[in-house]
Design a protein around this motif. Structure first.
Motif, short mmCIF file in Angstrom:
data_model
loop_
_atom_site.label_atom_id
_atom_site.label_comp_id
_atom_site.label_asym_id
_atom_site.label_seq_id
_atom_site.Cartn_x
_atom_site.Cartn_y
_atom_site.Cartn_z
N ALA A 204 24.02 49.79 -82.98
CA ALA A 204 24.14 50.68 -84.14
C ALA A 204 23.43 50.08 -85.36
O ALA A 204 22.72 50.79 -86.08
CB ALA A 204 25.61 50.93 -84.46
N ALA A 205 23.62 48.79 -85.59
CA ALA A 205 23.00 48.14 -86.74
C ALA A 205 21.48 48.28 -86.69
O ALA A 205 20.83 48.54 -87.72
CB ALA A 205 23.42 46.68 -86.80
N TYR A 206 20.92 48.10 -85.52
CA TYR A 206 19.46 48.22 -85.39
C TYR A 206 19.01 49.67 -85.44
O TYR A 206 17.90 49.97 -85.90
CB TYR A 206 18.99 47.53 -84.11
N ALA A 207 19.85 50.59 -85.00
CA ALA A 207 19.53 52.02 -85.13
C ALA A 207 19.50 52.41 -86.61
O ALA A 207 18.64 53.20 -87.05
CB ALA A 207 20.55 52.86 -84.37
N PHE A 208 20.42 51.87 -87.40
CA PHE A 208 20.38 52.07 -88.85
C PHE A 208 19.09 51.50 -89.44
O PHE A 208 18.42 52.13 -90.25
CB PHE A 208 21.59 51.41 -89.52
N TYR A 209 18.76 50.29 -89.00
CA TYR A 209 17.57 49.61 -89.52
C TYR A 209 16.31 50.43 -89.25
O TYR A 209 15.42 50.54 -90.11
CB TYR A 209 17.46 48.22 -88.87
N ASP A 210 16.24 51.03 -88.07
CA ASP A 210 15.09 51.86 -87.73
C ASP A 210 14.97 53.07 -88.66
O ASP A 210 13.89 53.64 -88.81
CB ASP A 210 15.19 52.35 -86.28
N GLY B 117 15.72 52.85 -91.87
CA GLY B 117 15.59 52.33 -93.22
C GLY B 117 16.90 52.00 -93.89
O GLY B 117 16.96 51.81 -95.11
N ILE B 118 17.98 51.90 -93.12
CA ILE B 118 19.31 51.60 -93.65
C ILE B 118 19.72 50.21 -93.14
O ILE B 118 19.82 50.00 -91.94
CB ILE B 118 20.35 52.64 -93.18
N VAL B 119 19.97 49.28 -94.06
CA VAL B 119 20.25 47.90 -93.67
C VAL B 119 21.72 47.57 -93.95
O VAL B 119 22.20 47.73 -95.07
CB VAL B 119 19.34 46.91 -94.42
N ALA B 120 22.42 47.13 -92.91
CA ALA B 120 23.83 46.79 -93.02
C ALA B 120 24.01 45.39 -93.59
O ALA B 120 23.11 44.55 -93.55
CB ALA B 120 24.50 46.89 -91.65
N GLU B 121 25.20 45.12 -94.08
CA GLU B 121 25.57 43.77 -94.51
C GLU B 121 25.71 42.86 -93.30
O GLU B 121 25.24 41.73 -93.31
CB GLU B 121 26.90 43.82 -95.28
N LYS B 122 26.36 43.33 -92.26
CA LYS B 122 26.57 42.54 -91.06
C LYS B 122 26.96 43.46 -89.90
O LYS B 122 27.29 44.64 -90.12
CB LYS B 122 27.65 41.48 -91.27
N TYR B 123 26.96 42.91 -88.72
CA TYR B 123 27.47 43.62 -87.56
C TYR B 123 28.08 42.60 -86.61
O TYR B 123 27.81 41.41 -86.69
CB TYR B 123 26.36 44.41 -86.85
N ASP B 124 28.92 43.09 -85.70
CA ASP B 124 29.39 42.28 -84.59
C ASP B 124 29.33 43.15 -83.34
O ASP B 124 28.65 44.18 -83.34
CB ASP B 124 30.80 41.73 -84.86
N ASP B 125 29.99 42.76 -82.29
CA ASP B 125 29.90 43.53 -81.05
C ASP B 125 30.43 44.95 -81.19
O ASP B 125 30.02 45.84 -80.44
CB ASP B 125 30.68 42.82 -79.94
N ARG B 126 31.30 45.16 -82.15
CA ARG B 126 31.95 46.46 -82.28
C ARG B 126 31.64 47.19 -83.59
O ARG B 126 31.47 48.42 -83.60
CB ARG B 126 33.47 46.28 -82.14
N TYR B 127 31.58 46.44 -84.70
CA TYR B 127 31.51 47.07 -86.01
C TYR B 127 30.16 46.84 -86.70
O TYR B 127 29.50 45.82 -86.49
CB TYR B 127 32.61 46.51 -86.92
N THR B 128 29.79 47.81 -87.53
CA THR B 128 28.66 47.65 -88.46
C THR B 128 29.23 47.82 -89.86
O THR B 128 29.94 48.81 -90.13
CB THR B 128 27.57 48.70 -88.18
N VAL B 129 28.95 46.87 -90.74
CA VAL B 129 29.62 46.79 -92.03
C VAL B 129 28.63 47.03 -93.17
O VAL B 129 27.54 46.45 -93.21
CB VAL B 129 30.29 45.40 -92.21
N PHE B 130 29.05 47.88 -94.11
CA PHE B 130 28.25 48.17 -95.30
C PHE B 130 29.07 47.87 -96.55
O PHE B 130 30.28 48.08 -96.56
CB PHE B 130 27.82 49.64 -95.32
N ILE B 131 28.39 47.40 -97.60
CA ILE B 131 29.03 47.13 -98.89
C ILE B 131 28.59 48.21 -99.88
O ILE B 131 27.38 48.39 -100.11
CB ILE B 131 28.66 45.75 -99.43
#
Length: 348
Positions: free
Chosen positions: A299-305, A307-321
């Motif tokens: 999901a984090a990389y799908a956001f990145y594709d 143009g949306i960059v997350a604060e962090k991700y793990d195996d389950r969650y993608t986190v935004f501030i």
């Protein structure tokens, strides 16, 4: 007589830097203003004069604290200085503590006892509690505890109970509140600011407020030895701090009144996102923790594709501030991308 462009009376630190315009800079830094005209150092006996102290006093008033120190070595420097000035026998900390706590223990040459790591049904580490802290202090003989509040997922432990537990053992409570600098701005919307529930705490002003990367506050709350802590900060830091960074700390303090009302809109947006998409609940609505099952990285990389960059991700969650510096268009982009990513990862 030449115009006294260097007069600092009634100036802010930012104003001084922005108006610094001598005919010749016969001082460091060597780029002489070509890299950034605001990048200067101590000038004779007129700068920084008391401009930093005045700004720190305004910060203390904002947080309702005894004192605040501006840091240009990040929250890591604050954690280390607080430990060096208070711990004598050992340190107890969370299983998920920041690596700066390990560094602080090494510098202090003291044993570090980490609480056992326990993972909950949501896949996240269980938060530290008063009982665990008390047991660890008694078992290890530690006289200092360092607790994260909030954690990277916007969750908070019961800090009041932890403070009382640490005090009952005759210890000092240092709070790693790197991600909680904004709590004090809206006590009606956020948990209590860490400085009200600890002896000392660090807050990364660059993480959730408007200061530049590498800046932080060290806040004296219910305790802490200012003289010893200042000595530790001096030992850990530099005699040539970057005044642009210090001015950015001043800016986020002076900008607090303007951004306070903007948290209402952010909460409305955050609540709306949580009503539409799977998420992990927490105490801080500005920490949006989207749940993608076992596809957090995807999901984090799908956001990145998109143009949306997350604060962090793990195996389950993608986190935004979320912060008051997000505009409406940016938030709408995040909402649209979340809908698309949820479809792509088949998250219902």
């Amino acid at each position: 007589m030449p115009r006294r462009w260097y007069t600092v009376t009634d100036m802010t630190l930012r104003e001084y830097l922005e108006n610094y315009a001598p005919r010749y800079r016969g001082h460091t830094p060597g780029h002489k203003g070509s890299a950034d005209s605001r990048d200067i150092t101590e000038i004779l006996d007129v700068f920084p004069a008391d401009l930093i102290t005045k700004a720190e006093t305004r910060a203390a008033a904002l947080y309702g604290a005894r004192a605040v120190r501006f840091l240009v070595g990040g929250s890591s420097a604050g954690i280390k200085a607080a430990v060096l000035s208070s711990a004598k026998r050992g340190i107890v900390t969370d299983a998920y503590a920041h690596i700066a706590v390990d560094g602080a223990a090494a510098l202090a040459k003291l044993p570090l006892y980490k609480l056992p790591l326990r993972v909950g049904a949501d896949g996240l580490p269980e938060l530290s509690d008063a009982a665990g802290i008390t047991a660890a202090m008694r078992e290890s003989g530690a006289d200092c505890a360092v607790v994260q509040y909030p954690d990277y997922y916007g969750r908070v432990p019961d800090l009041e109970a932890i403070y009382e537990a640490v005090k009952s053992e005759g210890g000092t409570l240092i709070c790693d509140s790197a991600h909680g600098a904004h709590f004090a701005l809206r006590p009606d919307l956020f948990p209590p600011s860490a400085n009200t529930l600890s002896d000392m705490c660090n807050m990364s002003a660059h993480k959730t407020l408007g200061a530049m990367t590498q800046t932080a506050f060290l806040v004296f709350g219910r305790g802490g030895d200012e003289e010893k802590t200042d000595r530790a900060l001096s030992d850990l830091g530099t005699t040539s701090p970057n005044y642009i960074l210090l001015a950015s700390l001043e800016r986020c303090v002076d900008d607090a009144e303007r951004i306070k009302p903007l948290y209402d809109g952010l909460k409305k947006f955050s609540d709306g996102m949580k009503s539409r998409f799977p998420h992990s609940d927490n105490a801080d609505f500005t920490r949006l923790v989207l749940d993608f099952g076992n596809k957090g990285r995807q999901a984090a990389y799908a956001f990145y594709d998109r143009g949306i960059v997350a604060e962090k991700y793990d195996d389950r969650y993608t986190v935004f501030i979320l912060t008051p510096y997000d505009d409406a268009d940016s938030l709408e982009c995040l909402a649209e991308a979340t809908e698309a990513v949820c479809r792509e990862t088949r998250v219902k």
